[in-house]
Design a protein around this motif. Sequence first.
Motif, PDB file in Angstrom:
ATOM      1  N   GLY A   1       0.751  -1.315  -0.100  1.00 17.30           N
ATOM      2  CA  GLY A   1      -0.050  -0.124  -0.135  1.00 17.30           C
ATOM      3  C   GLY A   1       0.932   1.263  -0.052  1.00 17.30           C
ATOM      4  N   ALA A   2       0.210   2.422   0.440  1.00 17.17           N
ATOM      5  CA  ALA A   2       0.840   3.654   0.231  1.00 17.17           C
ATOM      6  C   ALA A   2       1.958   3.710   1.284  1.00 17.17           C
ATOM      7  CB  ALA A   2      -0.207   4.592   0.552  1.00 17.17           C
ATOM      8  N   ASP A   3       1.890   3.045   2.517  1.00 11.86           N
ATOM      9  CA  ASP A   3       3.139   3.008   3.214  1.00 11.86           C
ATOM     10  C   ASP A   3       3.917   2.113   3.347  1.00 11.86           C
ATOM     11  OD1 ASP A   3       1.303   1.170   4.020  1.00 11.86           O
ATOM     12  OD2 ASP A   3       1.374   1.661   6.346  1.00 11.86           O
ATOM     13  N   ARG A   4       4.183   1.264   2.209  1.00 19.98           N
ATOM     14  CA  ARG A   4       5.053  -0.038   2.083  1.00 19.98           C
ATOM     15  C   ARG A   4       5.422  -0.028   0.747  1.00 19.98           C
ATOM     16  NH1 ARG A   4       1.068  -2.144   5.444  1.00 19.98           N
ATOM     17  NH2 ARG A   4       1.732  -2.935   7.358  1.00 19.98           N
ATOM     18  N   ASP A   5       6.783  -0.048   0.348  1.00 17.46           N
ATOM     19  CA  ASP A   5       7.223   0.049  -0.868  1.00 17.46           C
ATOM     20  C   ASP A   5       7.580  -1.333  -1.399  1.00 17.46           C
ATOM     21  OD1 ASP A   5       7.653   2.880  -1.140  1.00 17.46           O
ATOM     22  OD2 ASP A   5       9.139   2.723   0.365  1.00 17.46           O
ATOM     23  N   ALA A   6       7.878  -2.247  -0.524  1.00 18.20           N
ATOM     24  CA  ALA A   6       8.236  -3.746  -0.516  1.00 18.20           C
ATOM     25  C   ALA A   6       7.724  -4.632   0.412  1.00 18.20           C
ATOM     26  CB  ALA A   6       9.901  -3.713  -0.785  1.00 18.20           C
ATOM     27  N   VAL A   7       7.537  -6.083   0.178  1.00 20.65           N
ATOM     28  CA  VAL A   7       7.515  -6.859   0.941  1.00 20.65           C
ATOM     29  C   VAL A   7       8.326  -8.123   0.304  1.00 20.65           C
ATOM     30  CG1 VAL A   7       4.888  -6.537   1.345  1.00 20.65           C
ATOM     31  CG2 VAL A   7       5.697  -8.096  -0.529  1.00 20.65           C
TER      32      VAL A   7
ATOM     33  N   ALA B   1       9.263 -14.762  -1.932  1.00 19.52           N
ATOM     34  CA  ALA B   1       8.556 -13.758  -2.545  1.00 19.52           C
ATOM     35  C   ALA B   1       8.967 -12.418  -2.418  1.00 19.52           C
ATOM     36  CB  ALA B   1       7.067 -13.917  -2.087  1.00 19.52           C
ATOM     37  N   LEU B   2       8.744 -11.699  -3.499  1.00 21.26           N
ATOM     38  CA  LEU B   2       9.179 -10.259  -3.446  1.00 21.26           C
ATOM     39  C   LEU B   2       8.257  -9.494  -3.997  1.00 21.26           C
ATOM     40  CD1 LEU B   2      11.309  -8.026  -3.066  1.00 21.26           C
ATOM     41  CD2 LEU B   2      12.318  -8.280  -5.319  1.00 21.26           C
ATOM     42  N   GLY B   3       7.741  -8.600  -3.192  1.00 18.34           N
ATOM     43  CA  GLY B   3       6.809  -7.509  -3.923  1.00 18.34           C
ATOM     44  C   GLY B   3       7.307  -6.089  -4.056  1.00 18.34           C
ATOM     45  N   LEU B   4       7.060  -5.466  -4.997  1.00 15.84           N
ATOM     46  CA  LEU B   4       7.356  -4.089  -5.189  1.00 15.84           C
ATOM     47  C   LEU B   4       6.187  -3.305  -5.556  1.00 15.84           C
ATOM     48  CD1 LEU B   4      10.796  -4.930  -6.649  1.00 15.84           C
ATOM     49  CD2 LEU B   4      10.650  -4.057  -4.538  1.00 15.84           C
ATOM     50  N   ARG B   5       5.930  -2.268  -4.837  1.00 17.21           N
ATOM     51  CA  ARG B   5       5.142  -1.168  -5.493  1.00 17.21           C
ATOM     52  C   ARG B   5       5.593  -0.421  -6.663  1.00 17.21           C
ATOM     53  NH1 ARG B   5       3.514   3.997  -3.380  1.00 17.21           N
ATOM     54  NH2 ARG B   5       5.174   3.888  -1.736  1.00 17.21           N
TER      55      ARG B   5
END
Length: 222
Positions: free
Chosen positions: A133-139, A150-154
């Motif tokens: 979301g808006a307050d997280r750039d990556a997981v 897993a790698l998630g990227l805004r």
Amino acid sequence: MQRCEFALLVVAKAPVPGFAKTRLCPPASPSQAAEIAAVALLDTLGAVLATRGAVPIVAVTGEFDEAARSAELRRALRKLTVVPQRGGDFGERLANAHADAATMVPGRPVLQIGMDTPQVTPCLLAEAADLLGADRDAVLGPAGDGGWWALGLRDPMAAKVLTGVPMSRPDTGSRTLRALTGAGLRTTPLRQLSDVDTMSDARRVARLTGGRFAAAVEEVAK
């Protein structure tokens, strides 16, 4: 709540005997290792296709015509967008796969997984994507072997940091986290999962999944 659309990217290698999951040998034969890899990929694709809000994309390498369960895999892959992996080392290919996914779902985040965690569920994948979301750039989802699953990227273009991270090492996960935070990305950890790299990993995951994956692992013991 309506989930925003996101790219769900699977990075996959054709499960060809002698090419895929070679660390399972021994005790598995090359054919048995390829069968385990094939059912792991099929289970992963099934979870991806069932994930609400996901635009499924697979970045592939290898010859699927020569793979275990070739016909079944080709039928499954027809349901997704398939792109070839591009680049030299694995970090470069991962970065390019994120960039390719970004062109297909512009302005949306990308969540990338491999084919080593057939225990993933649509719920787990959707929850990971929701964190971007808006307050997280990556997981980043740590793996039990020190890597990550897993790698998630805004902003998918931020995956370029992977080109400086040595892959397939016990410290790949910690190095990836340092690269992300060093680039100023606010990164949230996901649940730790076990990758299927060795037969002990495969047996552990088989106890969680059952079904055809467990049957393929059990075949090695016969």
